[in-house]
Scaffold this active site. Structure first.
Site, PDB file in Angstrom:
ATOM      1  N   GLN A  42      27.345  61.264  77.993  1.00 45.64           N
ATOM      2  CA  GLN A  42      26.711  61.069  76.528  1.00 45.64           C
ATOM      3  C   GLN A  42      26.225  59.830  76.609  1.00 45.64           C
ATOM      4  O   GLN A  42      25.972  59.288  75.459  1.00 45.64           O
ATOM      5  CB  GLN A  42      28.453  61.158  75.894  1.00 45.64           C
ATOM      6  CG  GLN A  42      29.191  60.055  76.193  1.00 45.64           C
ATOM      7  CD  GLN A  42      30.254  60.364  75.295  1.00 45.64           C
ATOM      8  OE1 GLN A  42      31.333  61.317  75.875  1.00 45.64           O
ATOM      9  NE2 GLN A  42      30.847  59.606  74.234  1.00 45.64           N
ATOM     10  N   HIS A 101      41.823  53.290  68.094  1.00 44.05           N
ATOM     11  CA  HIS A 101      42.345  54.344  69.311  1.00 44.05           C
ATOM     12  C   HIS A 101      43.831  54.555  68.971  1.00 44.05           C
ATOM     13  O   HIS A 101      44.389  55.583  68.875  1.00 44.05           O
ATOM     14  CB  HIS A 101      42.210  53.898  70.601  1.00 44.05           C
ATOM     15  CG  HIS A 101      40.690  53.952  71.093  1.00 44.05           C
ATOM     16  ND1 HIS A 101      40.217  52.681  71.363  1.00 44.05           N
ATOM     17  CD2 HIS A 101      39.767  54.553  71.321  1.00 44.05           C
ATOM     18  CE1 HIS A 101      38.845  52.762  71.901  1.00 44.05           C
ATOM     19  NE2 HIS A 101      38.543  54.103  71.690  1.00 44.05           N
ATOM     20  N   GLN A 149      29.930  62.891  65.118  1.00 40.72           N
ATOM     21  CA  GLN A 149      30.435  63.392  66.285  1.00 40.72           C
ATOM     22  C   GLN A 149      31.638  64.604  66.105  1.00 40.72           C
ATOM     23  O   GLN A 149      31.686  65.498  66.646  1.00 40.72           O
ATOM     24  CB  GLN A 149      31.146  62.407  67.349  1.00 40.72           C
ATOM     25  CG  GLN A 149      31.956  62.740  68.450  1.00 40.72           C
ATOM     26  CD  GLN A 149      32.269  61.680  69.284  1.00 40.72           C
ATOM     27  OE1 GLN A 149      31.597  61.007  69.955  1.00 40.72           O
ATOM     28  NE2 GLN A 149      33.696  61.375  68.919  1.00 40.72           N
ATOM     29  N   GLY A 173      38.168  60.219  65.050  1.00 37.93           N
ATOM     30  CA  GLY A 173      38.023  58.829  64.354  1.00 37.93           C
ATOM     31  C   GLY A 173      36.917  59.216  63.421  1.00 37.93           C
ATOM     32  O   GLY A 173      35.865  59.535  63.915  1.00 37.93           O
ATOM     33  N   HIS A 187      41.610  49.947  71.561  1.00 38.60           N
ATOM     34  CA  HIS A 187      41.928  48.823  70.587  1.00 38.60           C
ATOM     35  C   HIS A 187      42.741  49.615  69.306  1.00 38.60           C
ATOM     36  O   HIS A 187      43.012  50.770  69.515  1.00 38.60           O
ATOM     37  CB  HIS A 187      40.431  48.256  70.050  1.00 38.60           C
ATOM     38  CG  HIS A 187      39.535  49.449  69.563  1.00 38.60           C
ATOM     39  ND1 HIS A 187      39.530  50.323  68.556  1.00 38.60           N
ATOM     40  CD2 HIS A 187      38.226  49.834  70.174  1.00 38.60           C
ATOM     41  CE1 HIS A 187      38.538  51.102  68.481  1.00 38.60           C
ATOM     42  NE2 HIS A 187      37.908  50.729  69.607  1.00 38.60           N
ATOM     43  N   SER A 218      35.436  48.711  67.709  1.00 40.56           N
ATOM     44  CA  SER A 218      34.703  49.368  68.598  1.00 40.56           C
ATOM     45  C   SER A 218      34.867  48.676  70.113  1.00 40.56           C
ATOM     46  O   SER A 218      34.758  47.595  69.929  1.00 40.56           O
ATOM     47  CB  SER A 218      33.164  49.712  68.215  1.00 40.56           C
ATOM     48  OG  SER A 218      32.627  50.012  69.281  1.00 40.56           O
ATOM     49  N   SER A 219      34.872  49.573  70.974  1.00 41.88           N
ATOM     50  CA  SER A 219      35.144  48.940  72.401  1.00 41.88           C
ATOM     51  C   SER A 219      33.788  48.080  72.623  1.00 41.88           C
ATOM     52  O   SER A 219      33.707  47.151  73.608  1.00 41.88           O
ATOM     53  CB  SER A 219      34.933  50.061  73.447  1.00 41.88           C
ATOM     54  OG  SER A 219      36.022  50.922  73.269  1.00 41.88           O
ATOM     55  N   ARG A 220      32.425  48.425  72.091  1.00 40.22           N
ATOM     56  CA  ARG A 220      31.398  47.734  72.170  1.00 40.22           C
ATOM     57  C   ARG A 220      31.352  46.361  71.425  1.00 40.22           C
ATOM     58  O   ARG A 220      30.504  45.419  71.902  1.00 40.22           O
ATOM     59  CB  ARG A 220      30.067  48.609  71.663  1.00 40.22           C
ATOM     60  CG  ARG A 220      29.789  49.754  72.417  1.00 40.22           C
ATOM     61  CD  ARG A 220      28.457  50.280  72.293  1.00 40.22           C
ATOM     62  NE  ARG A 220      28.129  51.526  72.905  1.00 40.22           N
ATOM     63  CZ  ARG A 220      28.861  52.620  72.788  1.00 40.22           C
ATOM     64  NH1 ARG A 220      29.530  52.919  71.647  1.00 40.22           N
ATOM     65  NH2 ARG A 220      28.462  53.613  73.811  1.00 40.22           N
TER      66      ARG A 220
HETATM   67  P1  AMP Z   1      35.760  56.333  71.968  1.00 36.94           P
HETATM   68  O1  AMP Z   1      36.603  55.652  72.968  1.00 36.94           O
HETATM   69  O2  AMP Z   1      35.008  55.238  71.493  1.00 36.94           O
HETATM   70  O3  AMP Z   1      34.988  57.431  72.649  1.00 36.94           O
HETATM   71  O4  AMP Z   1      36.490  56.639  71.074  1.00 36.94           O
HETATM   72  C1  AMP Z   1      37.782  57.823  71.074  1.00 36.94           C
HETATM   73  C2  AMP Z   1      38.179  58.105  69.616  1.00 36.94           C
HETATM   74  O5  AMP Z   1      38.624  56.994  68.904  1.00 36.94           O
HETATM   75  C3  AMP Z   1      37.168  58.796  68.815  1.00 36.94           C
HETATM   76  O6  AMP Z   1      37.500  59.788  68.075  1.00 36.94           O
HETATM   77  C4  AMP Z   1      36.856  57.597  68.005  1.00 36.94           C
HETATM   78  O7  AMP Z   1      36.045  58.079  66.697  1.00 36.94           O
HETATM   79  C5  AMP Z   1      37.836  57.034  67.789  1.00 36.94           C
HETATM   80  N1  AMP Z   1      37.602  55.437  67.356  1.00 36.94           N
HETATM   81  C6  AMP Z   1      36.912  54.641  67.948  1.00 36.94           C
HETATM   82  N2  AMP Z   1      36.750  53.520  66.923  1.00 36.94           N
HETATM   83  C7  AMP Z   1      37.710  53.961  65.912  1.00 36.94           C
HETATM   84  C8  AMP Z   1      37.896  52.866  64.873  1.00 36.94           C
HETATM   85  N3  AMP Z   1      37.679  51.613  64.426  1.00 36.94           N
HETATM   86  N4  AMP Z   1      38.671  53.752  63.876  1.00 36.94           N
HETATM   87  C9  AMP Z   1      39.378  54.778  63.915  1.00 36.94           C
HETATM   88  N5  AMP Z   1      38.811  55.624  65.005  1.00 36.94           N
HETATM   89  C10 AMP Z   1      38.039  54.914  66.085  1.00 36.94           C
END
Ligand code: AMP
Length: 280
Positions: free
Chosen positions: A61, A37, A155, A149, A34, A187-189
């Protein structure tokens, strides 16, 4: 965009990059991409000669197996977004590439309290899984800069500790949280929320803002209670809402002007667990 599946192929390409003294930015993800990312990708493209994105849904994880099985996989859409964004390399490792023989690594990362507070407390084993995958990815990719992020605030502290422990030569760049128009952290969720829930979920950020706006004149316990009541009214189930030192993440019972502070929370909406944070 080069799509690379095997670490050995990636390493061959990376040798050429290093020979050409090109700087390499790395954005590890679990896909279902999204704007959040993409903001990391754009920052990497701004700061580095080459950008590599990885997509790997790391089973290690997920402390909750149903969260893992429900985690969205949108590979076609992800590819399109990364192509549009003109990313140089996409790394799509298999489970065997990350965990040789398909077995999770036995190594224990000594993260101190970080492993037991906030996300560590409610998601046992989560940060060990994060460290295992990011350590392995850094061994393979060897980037100059690692883009993470602020959305996953704890994290970042955990990965910083792991980088010190494993002596990786990489610098972390923290990117701000991208939000939906109602304030909900992307968020992907979020895809798993019903449209009404997704709209209402903006309350998570507005309650953090409410606390930030009042923290200098009202005791934190009272503000926390106010937020909890608001969440309850909406049918949300907060798991934690805490104030902590922004650097060590030591919990604070009250705001102190002289200490850089962060508000952190995790809230369930139905069975979807969302996290957010706000620096004060
Ligand atoms: P994930 O795919 O959820 O593991 O996230 C991959 C990276 O994208 C991580 O460093 C997250 O912190 C970052 N990320 C996820 N959501 C956001 C967001 N809304 N804004 C900025 N970075 C994000």
């Amino acid at each position: 965009m080069y799509i690379i599946k095997h670490p050995s192929n990636l390493q061959r390409l990376l040798v050429q990059l290093t020979a050409g003294k090109k700087s390499l930015g790395f954005v590890p993800t679990m896909g279902a991409l999204h704007e959040g990312h993409l903001s990391l990708v754009k920052e990497s493209q701004k700061q580095c000669d080459c950008t590599i994105v990885s997509i790997f849904v790391n089973p290690l994880q997920f402390n909750d197996p149903s969260d893992f099985s429900k985690y969205p996989v949108t590979t076609e859409d992800d590819l399109e977004l990364l192509l549009e964004q003109k990313v140089d390399y996409l790394f799509l490792p298999s489970r065997e590439d990350i965990y040789p023989d398909g077995q999770p690594v036995a190594e224990k990362f000594h993260l101190g309290d970080l492993d037991h507070i906030f996300e560590g407390k409610f998601r046992p084993g989560h940060f060990q899984g994060v460290c295992a995958v990011v350590n392995r990815l850094l061994e393979i990719v060897k980037p100059n800069l690692l883009f993470l992020g602020q959305k996953d605030y704890q994290q970042i502290a955990v990965i910083r500790r792991m980088i010190e422990l494993k002596k990786h030569k990489v610098e972390i760049i923290t990117c701000p949280i991208k939000r939906e128009p109602n304030g909900l952290a992307m968020s992907s969720r979020n895809e798993r929320l019903a449209p009404k829930e997704r709209e209402a979920a903006g309350a998570i950020f507005s309650q953090l803002q409410m606390i930030k706006a009042n923290i200098r004149q009202t005791p934190f316990a009272l503000l926390k209670q106010r937020a909890a009541e608001h969440f309850q009214m909406l049918g949300f189930r907060p798991e934690y809402l805490a104030l902590a030192k922004a650097d060590s993440l030591d919990e604070l019972s009250e705001f102190q002007e002289s200490v850089k502070t962060i508000l952190l929370c995790a809230v369930f909406i139905g069975d979807v667990r969302l996290i957010d944070n706000l620096l004060i």
